[in-house]
Design a protein around this motif. Structure first.
Motif, mmCIF file in Angstrom:
data_model
loop_
_atom_site.group_PDB
_atom_site.id
_atom_site.type_symbol
_atom_site.label_atom_id
_atom_site.label_comp_id
_atom_site.label_asym_id
_atom_site.label_seq_id
_atom_site.Cartn_x
_atom_site.Cartn_y
_atom_site.Cartn_z
ATOM 1 N N ARG A 436 0.848 -1.197 0.000
ATOM 2 C CA ARG A 436 0.000 0.000 0.000
ATOM 3 C C ARG A 436 0.876 1.236 0.000
ATOM 4 O O ARG A 436 1.923 1.266 0.656
ATOM 5 N N ASP A 438 1.069 5.378 0.900
ATOM 6 C CA ASP A 438 0.320 6.368 1.682
ATOM 7 C C ASP A 438 -0.348 7.340 0.713
ATOM 8 O O ASP A 438 0.039 7.428 -0.461
ATOM 9 N N SER A 439 -1.329 8.075 1.193
ATOM 10 C CA SER A 439 -2.213 8.791 0.257
ATOM 11 C C SER A 439 -1.457 9.825 -0.576
ATOM 12 O O SER A 439 -1.714 9.987 -1.775
ATOM 13 N N GLU A 440 -0.461 10.475 0.029
ATOM 14 C CA GLU A 440 0.277 11.501 -0.729
ATOM 15 C C GLU A 440 1.055 10.848 -1.889
ATOM 16 O O GLU A 440 0.989 11.291 -3.040
ATOM 17 N N ASP A 442 0.514 7.930 -3.162
ATOM 18 C CA ASP A 442 -0.444 7.292 -4.066
ATOM 19 C C ASP A 442 -0.912 8.282 -5.133
ATOM 20 O O ASP A 442 -1.003 7.956 -6.328
ATOM 21 N N ALA A 443 -1.148 9.529 -4.710
ATOM 22 C CA ALA A 443 -1.600 10.552 -5.668
ATOM 23 C C ALA A 443 -0.485 10.848 -6.673
ATOM 24 O O ALA A 443 -0.727 10.966 -7.890
ATOM 25 N N SER A 446 -0.187 7.996 -9.147
ATOM 26 C CA SER A 446 -1.260 8.036 -10.163
ATOM 27 C C SER A 446 -0.965 9.112 -11.205
ATOM 28 O O SER A 446 -1.152 8.888 -12.404
ATOM 29 N N SER A 487 5.965 2.927 0.079
ATOM 30 C CA SER A 487 5.777 4.370 -0.159
ATOM 31 C C SER A 487 7.126 5.049 -0.359
ATOM 32 O O SER A 487 7.284 5.893 -1.255
ATOM 33 N N ARG A 491 8.405 6.943 -3.683
ATOM 34 C CA ARG A 491 8.775 8.360 -3.611
ATOM 35 C C ARG A 491 10.191 8.574 -4.188
ATOM 36 O O ARG A 491 10.416 9.460 -5.007
#
Ligand code: FAD
Length: 500
Positions: A436, A438-440, A442-443, A446, A487, A491
């Protein structure tokens, strides 16, 4: 009608230009591909492809488009010691046979069909590049069609895939350094030889070395080294060819399909890039065909360059990533040239004395079991990995800068090759568990069109359980680490793309 302006001008629609165009077209990159010839070159040239080349052609999507013969072994015969070397090519590596033969015009037709299936690709045959200037922000090229009509086209990048006599290479001041072999070689392709050979053999007779192999379409190829004093004109006649083929029974009934005389070269230029201009394929490097790697090196170039250009053109990556094309591809192509030169000294030793020394030495070496295994399993062949280039330095469980292994995955519907799950952009791949972001991150992932794939526990990847890796579109490992650090890996990978 030619476009006034494109993203990429590909000069040369040979196999490497066609593969590059097909890969660029997949990203919607605006490509104009030109070739001075009206159609596909049909003289006998490349005949062998390895598992890496097949994997690239799998990526291009043309594997169904051309026929192949799987080659179980390569043998070497000496007039003094008889059989003195074997390479066992019966295995599959990364989902593909180690060695196949093929018919180059059929592969080129498949590559062109694929390239021309992209809406963003324009093809102009019978169109010659006359000259170009790199204006810093773009390249301006002058083209001429068969009727003599000239046109100017601007592009963001110009790729010279214009073959061994590349005008693009000369225009960017790159010299072809290396060796030219003085011997002429007569290549003969015949159809319908009874009791055809089922493998590749090298007859390493210093008086007349002859590589001899089977090819699809009931074809057989011989490559005859011509002796001093044998002229091309004299040796290309039907009578001379029949005389050369006479030792092989039944060849008098076969049809001679193609013939050509070549001199081989082992050359490379010193840089594959100047500014907005790149070289690929035979324009950048040529090798004698003994290792069967000329076209394969070109296909590696195309796959390496296409995704990087696409990422830069769509502003998903810094222009600096393009430097890695030269630092990755040039040393690797040079290593393949060195391999071919080494094989050349076995196949065409020059005289009887050298043949006895070289063939005898190999025969003795093969008495040592580990050396024998190394030689028989293609050990001397350079690995598909880059010591320097576009990947995060350091050590993981996977070789960063190396090719991700491809596995055959089994599910209820049968078996699938694992590359099928890789996206055309970066892929975050986890093995044996989900990972998974993390949301930052992940954005950001994408936005970069990244793919996330979880491969269920499989025998082939069992050593990677709980691990994840970032894979480039050309299947090179960019980063790897524990799945829990996904993540951070993503990054760092995005940073490398953005700030190289
Ligand atoms: C006998 C022989 C056996 C071989 N065996 C093998 C093998 O088994 N395996 C292997 O991998 N490789 C092999 N090779 C090498 C392989 O054939 C080449 O590496 C490959 O064909 C090169 O492809 P390319 O697209 O780079 O260049 P090319 O096929 O030479 O294409 C270049 C294109 O550029 C065009 N062009 C040139 N100048 C211009 C211009 N100014 N404007 C517009 N267009 C231009 C040309 O018309 C041509 O179509 C062999 C070669 C030979 C000769």
């Amino acid at each position: 009608m030619l476009p006034d302006s494109v993203d990429v001008l590909v000069v040369g629609y040979g196999p490497v230009g066609a593969a590059l165009t097909a890969l660029l077209g997949r990203y919607g990159v605006g490509v104009l591909v030109i070739d001075k010839a009206p159609g596909i070159y049909t003289a006998p040239r490349a005949i062998a492809l390895d598992n890496d080349a097949l994997r690239i052609l799998q990526d291009v999507g043309v594997l169904e488009g051309f026929d192949r013969c799987e080659i179980p072994q390569v043998t070497m015969r000496s007039p003094y010691f008889g059989h003195f070397g074997t390479m066992d090519t019966s295995a599959s590596i990364n989902g593909h046979p180690m060695l196949v033969t093929f018919y180059q015009p059929q592969l080129e037709a498949a590559l062109r069909r694929k390239a021309e299936g992209s809406a963003s690709v324009t093809v102009a045959c019978s169109t010659t590049l006359l000259g170009f200037s790199d204006e810093g922000v773009q390249v301006r090229a002058t083209l001429q069609d068969a009727r003599g009509t000239r046109a100017e086209v601007t592009c963001k990048f110009l790729i010279g895939v214009d073959g061994a006599n590349s005008a693009v290479r000369k225009a960017i001041g790159q010299e072809f350094r290396g060796k030219s072999y003085k011997q002429d070689w007569l290549i003969v392709d015949a159809v319908g030889v009874p009791d055809n050979i089922d493998h590749v053999e090298f007859i390493c007779d210093p008086r007349r070395p002859v590589p001899h192999m089977v090819a699809p379409g009931n074809r057989t190829r011989w490559e005859f080294m011509l002796a001093p004093g044998e002229s091309r004109e004299q040796m290309e006649t039907a009578e001379s060819i029949r005389r050369l083929l006479a030792p092989w029974p039944g060849t008098d009934k076969a049809t001679i399909e193609r013939k050509a005389v070549y001199q081989f070269q082992a050359r490379s230029c010193e840089k594959y890039r100047k500014g907005r201009v790149f070289l690929a394929g035979d324009a950048a490097h040529v090798t004698p065909p003994f290792a069967g790697q000329g076209l394969i090196s070109g296909l590696r170039d195309a796959q390496n360059l296409a995704w990087k250009l696409a990422a830069v053109i769509s502003n998903r990556a810094a222009v600096g990533i393009l430097d890695s094309y030269d630092s990755e591809r040039r040393p690797h192509a040079l290593a393949m040239i060195r391999l071919a030169k080494g094989l050349g000294s076995m196949i065409m030793p020059g005289n009887a004395f050298k043949a006895v020394i070289i063939h005898g030495f190999i025969k003795v070496l093969r008495l040592i079991p580990p050396v024998r295994r190394f030689l028989e399993s293609a050990g001397p062949k350079p690995k598909s990995e880059y010591p320097n280039g576009l990947f995060v330095p350091g050590k993981g469980r996977l070789k960063r800068g190396g090719l991700l292994p491809q596995a055959r995955l089994r599910d209820s519907n049968g078996s699938l090759l694992s590359d099928q799950f890789l996206g055309p952009h970066l892929t975050l791949m986890s093995f044996g568990s989900e990972c998974r972001l993390d949301s930052e991150v992940d954005a950001l992932w994408s936005q970069a069109h990244g793919t996330i794939v979880s491969i269920p526990a499989q025998a082939e990847f069992s050593h990677l359980d709980g691990w994840c890796a970032v894979i480039r579109p050309d299947r090179i490992v960019l980063h790897d680490g524990p799945a829990a650090d996904a993540s951070e890996l993503a990054r760092q990978s995005l940073n490398l793309m953005r700030h190289s």
